[in-house]
Design an enzyme around this catalytic site. Sequence first.
Site, PDB file in Angstrom:
ATOM      1  N   ASP A   1      53.493  44.904  39.466  1.00 22.38           N
ATOM      2  CA  ASP A   1      53.303  43.749  39.345  1.00 22.38           C
ATOM      3  C   ASP A   1      53.097  42.522  37.396  1.00 22.38           C
ATOM      4  O   ASP A   1      53.826  42.169  37.214  1.00 22.38           O
ATOM      5  CB  ASP A   1      54.484  42.596  40.096  1.00 22.38           C
TER       6      ASP A   1
HETATM    7  C1  LAN Z   1      44.914  39.416  44.668  1.00 25.85           C
HETATM    8  C2  LAN Z   1      45.463  39.043  43.553  1.00 25.85           C
HETATM    9  C3  LAN Z   1      46.592  39.297  42.702  1.00 25.85           C
HETATM   10  C4  LAN Z   1      47.315  39.848  43.596  1.00 25.85           C
HETATM   11  C5  LAN Z   1      49.571  39.261  43.262  1.00 25.85           C
HETATM   12  C6  LAN Z   1      49.353  40.365  41.529  1.00 25.85           C
HETATM   13  C7  LAN Z   1      49.751  38.573  42.891  1.00 25.85           C
HETATM   14  C8  LAN Z   1      49.972  40.519  43.663  1.00 25.85           C
HETATM   15  O1  LAN Z   1      51.529  40.309  43.794  1.00 25.85           O
HETATM   16  C9  LAN Z   1      49.934  41.793  44.510  1.00 25.85           C
HETATM   17  C10 LAN Z   1      48.252  41.986  44.804  1.00 25.85           C
HETATM   18  C11 LAN Z   1      47.001  41.267  43.715  1.00 25.85           C
HETATM   19  C12 LAN Z   1      46.954  42.206  42.239  1.00 25.85           C
HETATM   20  C13 LAN Z   1      46.177  40.266  44.709  1.00 25.85           C
HETATM   21  C14 LAN Z   1      45.653  41.827  45.536  1.00 25.85           C
HETATM   22  C15 LAN Z   1      44.043  40.922  46.970  1.00 25.85           C
HETATM   23  C16 LAN Z   1      43.221  40.172  45.510  1.00 25.85           C
HETATM   24  C17 LAN Z   1      42.974  41.105  44.826  1.00 25.85           C
HETATM   25  C18 LAN Z   1      43.945  39.464  44.688  1.00 25.85           C
HETATM   26  C19 LAN Z   1      44.918  38.222  46.303  1.00 25.85           C
HETATM   27  C20 LAN Z   1      43.070  38.462  44.768  1.00 25.85           C
HETATM   28  C21 LAN Z   1      41.989  38.471  45.374  1.00 25.85           C
HETATM   29  C22 LAN Z   1      42.117  39.006  46.635  1.00 25.85           C
HETATM   30  C23 LAN Z   1      41.298  40.644  47.891  1.00 25.85           C
HETATM   31  C24 LAN Z   1      41.721  41.475  48.176  1.00 25.85           C
HETATM   32  C25 LAN Z   1      39.579  39.883  47.454  1.00 25.85           C
HETATM   33  C26 LAN Z   1      38.943  40.089  48.778  1.00 25.85           C
HETATM   34  C27 LAN Z   1      38.868  40.223  49.424  1.00 25.85           C
HETATM   35  C28 LAN Z   1      39.774  42.161  50.467  1.00 25.85           C
HETATM   36  C29 LAN Z   1      39.794  41.756  51.701  1.00 25.85           C
HETATM   37  C30 LAN Z   1      38.545  42.780  49.791  1.00 25.85           C
END
Ligand code: LAN
Length: 709
Positions: free
Chosen positions: A441
């Site tokens: 996305d």
């Molecule tokens: C995010 C942030 C953005 C998010 C969107 C783009 C909003 C979504 O549509 C797809 C997934 C994504 C890219 C996403 C995946 C997981 C993230 C990277 C996070 C929520 C920000 C932090 C999180 C990450 C996994 C944090 C570390 C934790 C672990 C369990 C490894």
Amino acid sequence: MPKTDYTRWRLKTERGRQTWHYLESDEQLAAWPQATYDKYHLGMDTGLPTLPEASNSLEAARNGLRFFSQLQLPDGQWACEYGGPMFLLPGLIISFYVTNTPVPEPWKVEIINYLTARANPKDGGWGLHIEGESSVFGTALNYVVLRLLGMGPDHPVAQKARNRLHELGGALGSPHWGKFWLALLGCYSWDGMNPIPPELWCLPNWVPFHPWRWWVHTRQVYLPMSYMYSLRHSHPKNDLIRSLREELYTQDYATIDFSRHRNTVAPADLYHPHSPLLDVANHVLGAWGSYVCPTFVQSYARKHVYDLICREDENTQYCCLGPVNNPLNFVARYLTEGGDSYAVQRHRETLKEFMWMKSEGMLMNGTDGVQTWDTSFLVQAVVECELTEEPEFKEMLIKALEFLEDQQIRENCPEMDKCYRQTRKGAWAFSKRTQGYTVSDCTAEGLKAVMMLQFTPGMPKLVDDRRCMDAVDVMLTMQNADGGFASYEPIRAGPWAEHLNAAEVFGKIMVEYSYPECTTAVVTSLALFREHYPKYRATEIQTTIHRAIGFIKNSQRPDGSWYGAWGICFNYANMFALESLALTGHTWENSPVVRKACEFIVSKQMDDGGWGEGYMSSVKAEYIHHEKSQVVNTAWACIGLMNAKYPKKEEIERGIKLLRSRQQPNGEWLQEAIEGVFNKSCMISYPNYKNVFSIKALGMFARQYEHIE
Ligand code: LAN
């Protein structure tokens, strides 16, 4: 001179990179280009003027934009805080400690300020995220942070937190990842860890549970963990470690039989209990590691895993996929190559980019920023308001376009198959190009924003046709069998893999799933692309869109809603799903699916005309009202209803009125409850959303109902 006057530290964001600068002189401070921006995030009065009162929604949107445009950074984006999770900073601080990396003095002051400000006011502990109840994971690890940064055990903040930790049963009840960090620090025994064998990475790729099939965040976290698990390295004992060993537990450290606590997890922490399959696997793998695995296999596996760690570092310019694997890779590289190696130095630099200063102190962000994501949404909000051609915003939009142009990823990873990476040439990442991870996305929203701007009269064309096609090529590699789109990669193993979820605190982390949010972003992006480039891969685009809409319809819940995985919660996903449906002509008038969705949304409207969804909605997967309506939820609900062409204007209007009533005289909206989520249980802040989505909702309303020329 020690740089201890922390009011002189400024965060500078250039080309999406955030770096800290210490401004020695008052002249430097006065000349700092981001004065307004920094002040905003430091919670000070920005000094921005009161704007003329809005007499309609478009003017309100314009006021919002006037405010928001002041926050744009010189390189064209809107970096902002991305806090929320409370389990990230401990990884960074423990990694600094075990790698002999000094923590800058102002950080110590500000981190302690932040943790003090964010401790649960009643019990003194910390939860998984800022709004959550105190847990062992949050409390034990953040307590360790305070102590490593120099707070004494008798400080009232430390004492209160320790009491809470003991009430929760002490650090023995930490989930797996907490146990890991404590073991690395020397405050927990490796005997008490469920196995994380690196040998799993040596299985043939066809094995259905091979780690390459796991969700990318999960596999990139377990990768360096497995390396260090196999080394069983613990930081050498010293007075602080000895003292922590006693402080963290409710009994003498020496009397604890750690091997009996592998599966001890405090009830406050447990979100996803072990499956019987995982327990069996842990036994088998434990025996394998202790008695069966020949040393040559072990050393081969270790080497293989280390190679993958190095590739991850290089592919991301040492930024790594995220805030958990960066500090882990850092420690792995340090233990193997020593403190002076190039890789170690680079990690020391990139980890700083995760830090963020705000009024309460310093925190660690969930990524190295939100640059591309938030910039794309802002552009789209301006387009929705039809304000792209206003001279007032032209410079802002050109800068945003320049930023997005710069952030498109231009090359695939070298030997991408060997490191199991998805195509990335043409993609956009969530934060910035150097991090280098395709997100479905983010690519879609980035491409949409670029096309919307480039096809506006008077705007430069910076991303050429071929590069737009590259973005489409990436998206077309990502559709799942069910028609939907996942986050970073297409699904590589079935949901049964969740039986192997060992993290205990998170749900749905083992594999990718199709999400209505990601699917909608891709579908709308492809549809816009098709308008401008009708000949390029036309049949594939057509079938992709068709199948994706099928997924949207199929994933609607019986009550008419969609579950949102990345924002809180149903309001977020409903907005996206209804946008997908509108695109293919499904509206309230002709579609039972849309009607049902609208009925669901309207049934959740609160007495004051707004919508407010609590974070427990995400945790429990059922709609739970927040005690108060929320600007962000209200904007999402209104946008959803407007996409659906919901016929009762009054209900939308009440929501819009609420948005306007909460707008401040300088055009901004104030921070309310947390907006985002991941892995069902952990919340994360999207502070730009309150401005961006309110502007978008007001703009849409103006265009649909106010008919102002
Ligand atoms: C995010 C942030 C953005 C998010 C969107 C783009 C909003 C979504 O549509 C797809 C997934 C994504 C890219 C996403 C995946 C997981 C993230 C990277 C996070 C929520 C920000 C932090 C999180 C990450 C996994 C944090 C570390 C934790 C672990 C369990 C490894």
